[in-house]
Design a protein around this motif. Structure first.
Motif, PDB file in Angstrom:
ATOM      1  N   HIS A 182       7.295   5.567  -6.355  1.00 15.04           N
ATOM      2  CA  HIS A 182       6.680   6.826  -5.925  1.00 15.04           C
ATOM      3  C   HIS A 182       5.790   6.537  -4.721  1.00 15.04           C
ATOM      4  N   PRO A 183       5.233   7.543  -4.072  1.00 13.70           N
ATOM      5  CA  PRO A 183       4.452   7.289  -2.861  1.00 13.70           C
ATOM      6  C   PRO A 183       3.341   6.258  -3.020  1.00 13.70           C
ATOM      7  N   HIS A 184       2.641   6.271  -4.148  1.00 15.63           N
ATOM      8  CA  HIS A 184       1.538   5.316  -4.294  1.00 15.63           C
ATOM      9  C   HIS A 184       2.049   3.887  -4.427  1.00 15.63           C
ATOM     10  N   SER A 185       3.313   3.726  -4.829  1.00 13.14           N
ATOM     11  CA  SER A 185       3.905   2.385  -4.865  1.00 13.14           C
ATOM     12  C   SER A 185       3.881   1.759  -3.478  1.00 13.14           C
ATOM     13  N   LEU A 186       4.019   2.582  -2.452  1.00 12.03           N
ATOM     14  CA  LEU A 186       4.043   2.070  -1.086  1.00 12.03           C
ATOM     15  C   LEU A 186       2.667   1.551  -0.668  1.00 12.03           C
ATOM     16  N   ARG A 187       1.627   2.119  -1.210  1.00 13.68           N
ATOM     17  CA  ARG A 187       0.270   1.616  -0.933  1.00 13.68           C
ATOM     18  C   ARG A 187       0.078   0.252  -1.592  1.00 13.68           C
ATOM     19  N   HIS A 188       0.568   0.107  -2.816  1.00 14.56           N
ATOM     20  CA  HIS A 188       0.539  -1.207  -3.470  1.00 14.56           C
ATOM     21  C   HIS A 188       1.331  -2.224  -2.645  1.00 14.56           C
ATOM     22  N   SER A 189       2.472  -1.792  -2.150  1.00 13.33           N
ATOM     23  CA  SER A 189       3.316  -2.689  -1.353  1.00 13.33           C
ATOM     24  C   SER A 189       2.616  -3.113  -0.071  1.00 13.33           C
ATOM     25  N   ALA A 190       1.889  -2.178   0.556  1.00 19.60           N
ATOM     26  CA  ALA A 190       1.191  -2.479   1.802  1.00 19.60           C
ATOM     27  C   ALA A 190       0.087  -3.504   1.581  1.00 19.60           C
ATOM     28  N   VAL A 191      -0.718  -3.315   0.524  1.00 21.50           N
ATOM     29  CA  VAL A 191      -1.792  -4.265   0.232  1.00 21.50           C
ATOM     30  C   VAL A 191      -1.223  -5.643  -0.074  1.00 21.50           C
ATOM     31  N   THR A 192      -0.141  -5.682  -0.841  1.00 21.93           N
ATOM     32  CA  THR A 192       0.496  -6.960  -1.174  1.00 21.93           C
ATOM     33  C   THR A 192       1.001  -7.655   0.075  1.00 21.93           C
ATOM     34  N   ALA A 193       1.627  -6.899   0.981  1.00 21.58           N
ATOM     35  CA  ALA A 193       2.142  -7.490   2.221  1.00 21.58           C
ATOM     36  C   ALA A 193       1.017  -8.053   3.075  1.00 21.58           C
TER      37      ALA A 193
END
Length: 301
Positions: free
Chosen positions: A241-252
């Motif tokens: 979902h959209p918030h998954s992309l925020r998790h992905s950004a922080v991880t990257a």
């Protein structure tokens, strides 16, 4: 209290006033969540015949049981609702509406989320999502890129306007973002992202950047639908979902070498513990600190 419509029998008007003042400190999604939490609690107090400002810890323990057994709330939801009450009563004490905080020694459910419980994407999956979004439309591409490359929350991404872009004294393109609690931040717009956003802007000079096909500004619900459709087309996990992309950004960001403070600034988190929660390495043993410790001490042995 204007936001809570439970009938007034046992509770006092002072409790309503305290709730209004508490909710007045928040905006947006946080206020919506806190309003729902207080409504549930105030309605429960009505059924128990007790004024919320005359509550005791034993009442709150029973309220926790009500949330778990009658409402079927999981540990995470119960913990969050009780934390809302803890903040509410701390303010009531500070405002001298009550003399004792009933949440002292209140037991909260333990909730330790595992990495597997939180949906996120690795760099290659994000790349596939970006390619799929680009093939769909410039607006789809811009929405996904804002969340992946700047780590914006879904509402923040939807609310980006063309007028929010500017150029600083050094020539950097920057984006003014209004986040949770009305906090503003100035974020650089890297060239790859700028190209994506310029395509979404087209010839327009003002107005919302991300538009739906009918020409209206995209909203939170529509963004969720877009991401679900794009993930299905890109053969990505269904729970993204959209918030998954925020998790992905922080991880990257952290995986690329940024320290925790830099990642916290990127995510605009007030608490570094929240940034740690967002970091989803997925058990990458190659970067485990044990390698550093072993190298340091082995070289000295």
């Amino acid at each position: 209290m204007s936001d809570i419509t439970a009938p007034e029998t046992a509770r006092s008007s002072i409790a309503d006033e305290a709730a209004r003042e508490f909710l007045g400190r928040y905006r947006g999604g946080t206020r919506t969540l806190y309003t729902a939490d207080l409504r549930i609690f105030f309605e429960w107090c009505e059924t128990q015949g007790v004024d919320p400002l005359a509550i005791r810890r034993t009442h709150l323990e029973r309220f926790r049981t009500y949330l778990e057994d009658d409402r079927g709330n999981g540990p995470r939801s119960v913990r969050r609702r009780l934390q809302t009450l803890r903040t509410f009563y701390r303010l009531a004490v500070a405002d001298e509406r009550i003399h004792r905080d009933p949440t002292v020694m209140l037991r909260l459910p333990k909730h330790e989320p595992f990495s597997a419980d939180i949906a996120w994407l690795d760099r290659f999956q994000v790349g596939a999502l970006l390619r799929t979004a680009a093939a769909e439309s410039p607006a789809h591409h811009a929405l996904v890129a804002l969340m992946c490359m700047l780590g914006l929350r879904v509402t923040e991404a939807c609310n980006v306007r063309i007028e929010d872009f500017a150029e600083d004294q050094l020539g950097y393109r920057v984006l003014s973002v209004v986040g949770k609690g009305g906090k503003s931040a100035l974020m650089p717009v890297p060239v790859p992202l700028l190209r994506i956003l310029e395509q979404a802007r087209g010839d327009r000079l003002d107005g919302p950047l991300v538009l739906r096909r009918d020409g209206r500004q995209q909203d939170r619900n529509g963004a969720y639908a877009w991401v679900k459709i794009l993930c299905r087309k890109a053969a990505l996990p269904e729970n993204i979902h959209p918030h998954s992309l925020r998790h992905s950004a922080v991880t990257a960001v952290i995986d690329s070498g940024a320290d925790l403070r830099e990642a916290q600034e990127f995510a605009r988190h007030a608490d570094p513990g929240m940034t740690v929660h967002y970091f989803r390495r997925g058990g990458n043993l190659d970067r485990h600190a044990a390698h550093v410790a072993a190298r340091v001490f082995a070289s000295a042995a």
